[in-house]
Each structure stands twice: as C-alpha cells, then as structure tokens.
Design an enzyme around this catalytic site. Structure first.
Site, PDB file in Angstrom:
ATOM      1  CE  LYS A 262      47.422  54.092  48.816  1.00 14.30           C
ATOM      2  NZ  LYS A 262      46.690  54.568  50.012  1.00 14.30           N
TER       3      LYS A 262
ATOM      4  NE  ARG B 257      48.661  55.066  59.158  1.00  8.27           N
ATOM      5  CZ  ARG B 257      48.365  54.387  58.059  1.00  8.27           C
ATOM      6  NH1 ARG B 257      47.572  53.349  58.140  1.00  8.27           N
ATOM      7  NH2 ARG B 257      48.865  54.719  56.895  1.00  8.27           N
TER       8      ARG B 257
ATOM      9  CB  SER C 264      43.054  50.737  53.699  1.00  7.58           C
ATOM     10  OG  SER C 264      42.217  51.662  54.330  1.00  7.58           O
TER      11      SER C 264
HETATM   12  O1  PNS Z   1      44.098  57.206  51.377  1.00  7.07           O
HETATM   13  P1  PNS Z   1      45.159  57.649  50.382  1.00  7.07           P
HETATM   14  O2  PNS Z   1      45.239  56.689  49.209  1.00  7.07           O
HETATM   15  O3  PNS Z   1      46.494  57.832  51.042  1.00  7.07           O
HETATM   16  O4  PNS Z   1      44.675  59.079  49.823  1.00  7.07           O
HETATM   17  C1  PNS Z   1      45.468  59.774  48.888  1.00  7.07           C
HETATM   18  C2  PNS Z   1      44.630  60.836  48.155  1.00  7.07           C
HETATM   19  C3  PNS Z   1      43.483  60.148  47.426  1.00  7.07           C
HETATM   20  C4  PNS Z   1      44.085  61.807  49.165  1.00  7.07           C
HETATM   21  C5  PNS Z   1      45.570  61.548  47.138  1.00  7.07           C
HETATM   22  O5  PNS Z   1      46.049  60.598  46.229  1.00  7.07           O
HETATM   23  C6  PNS Z   1      44.875  62.672  46.384  1.00  7.07           C
HETATM   24  O6  PNS Z   1      44.718  63.745  46.931  1.00  7.07           O
HETATM   25  N1  PNS Z   1      44.432  62.422  45.126  1.00  7.07           N
HETATM   26  C7  PNS Z   1      43.689  63.386  44.332  1.00  7.07           C
HETATM   27  C8  PNS Z   1      44.498  63.913  43.136  1.00  7.07           C
HETATM   28  C9  PNS Z   1      45.242  65.192  43.480  1.00  7.07           C
HETATM   29  O7  PNS Z   1      44.658  66.197  43.844  1.00  7.07           O
HETATM   30  N2  PNS Z   1      46.579  65.123  43.338  1.00  7.07           N
HETATM   31  C10 PNS Z   1      47.458  66.274  43.497  1.00  7.07           C
HETATM   32  C11 PNS Z   1      47.729  66.686  44.918  1.00  7.07           C
HETATM   33  S1  PNS Z   1      48.581  65.530  45.887  1.00  7.07           S
END
Ligand code: PNS
Length: 165
Positions: free
Chosen positions: A43, A96, A133
């Site tokens: 993002k 949601r 968001s």
């Molecule tokens: O609010 P979001 O953008 O939906 O959150 C997504 C998030 C940040 C929780 C996800 O992208 C994430 O866990 N990123 C960290 C990297 C990671 O551990 N990736 C592998 C497992 S999914």
C-alpha cells in the site's frame, strides 16, 4: 507463547473509529494488547509510521480505551517476529465483509504456519462496518469532512492540512 497476550496489527493509515472499536473490544478480552503499526509494502502510505503511532496513542487515550494497551511499530520483518518477541499467542483482526475474509484468511494461515500463532477475527460494530482507512484517505485528500469516521485526534490532524496535501 501466551494466549492472554494479543497483537492487533495494521497499517492504521490513518486510525479510524472501526480500529478503535476493535482495539477496545480486544483490550477487554486479553490481559495485554499490543496495537502494532506495521508497514504494508502493498500500500502507498499517506502518513509516516511515526505520525500514525502518535495519532493512535492520542486516539486510544481520548476514546478512553480501558485495559493494558501498548502501542508500537514494527518494520524489522515479519509480524510474527514481533508477536514472538512479546510472547503473544494471538493476532486480532477486524472483519467487515467477505472481502476482508478473503484478504485476511491467507495471512492467518501463513502466520499460523510461520509461528503457530492463532488469528482471531472480531466482527465490527455495525456503525463502523463500512469505514476504511482508504476511504478516509480519499475523502481527506479531496477536502471532505472525515470527522464521522475517525477519532478526534485524527480528525483534527487531517483538518489542519498538516499532511501537506
Ligand atoms: O491494515 P492492513 O494494511 O490491512 O494490515 C496488513 C498488515 C500490515 C497487518 C500485513 O501486511 C502484515 O502483517 N505485514 C507484515 C509482514 C508479514 O509478516 N507478512 C507475512 C504474513 S502475512
């Protein structure tokens, strides 16, 4: 791993009233709750991580969220590495819609394989079911009033034009 310690991870770009609802309810369920601002490489961000952290801290205080809540950020690698560091056994996410189920399910499965960590999904209060968001970012960028969707500190911050948009 301690199943009484949970992490609510997210981009929080910016924090919304939907996030606060999930944080409030998760804080009531667990002994220790880490609200973790994580960089999502998929993002394009509106706010720097430090700003999101500050807005989350102010919002959690102003919205009177009860419980043992720790706000932190993580950009050092996997989310499960942070969870392991703090001994958390649970990730909490708000769901949601079916779109969120489809987005969250693979992450939950991967995280369980990576570190045997469970993901718990909370359904939103209907009042916040359509708040995201990304919509807040769009409305703010086009000069609209986001105050019905975000906590006071976020509304005030976006209203001052401090984003430089
Ligand atoms: O609010 P979001 O953008 O939906 O959150 C997504 C998030 C940040 C929780 C996800 O992208 C994430 O866990 N990123 C960290 C990297 C990671 O551990 N990736 C592998 C497992 S999914």
């Amino acid at each position: 791993m301690n199943n009484r310690i949970a992490v609510v991870p997210g981009s929080f770009d910016p924090p919304t009233l939907g996030h606060i609802d999930v944080i409030r309810r998760a804080a009531a369920l667990y002994d220790e709750l880490h609200v973790l601002v994580v960089h999502n490489p998929g993002k394009e961000a509106m706010l720097p991580i430090a700003q999101r952290l500050s807005l989350l801290e102010q919002s959690i205080a102003e919205e009177n969220v009860d419980g043992n809540v720790i706000v932190a950020s993580w950009s050092m690698g996997l989310l499960v590495d942070y969870a392991t560091d703090v001994d958390a056994g649970v990730l909490v996410k708000g769901i949601r819609s079916q779109v969120d189920v489809a987005y969250e399910t693979p992450m939950a499965i991967v995280n369980r394989h990576l570190a045997q960590i469970e993901t718990v999904f909370l359904l939103p209060d209907p009042a916040h079911a359509l708040v995201s968001s990304s919509l807040v970012r769009q409305v703010a960028a086009l000069g609209g009033d986001v105050s019905p969707f975000v906590p006071g500190p976020v509304a005030r911050f976006l209203d001052t034009g401090a984003r430089g948009l």
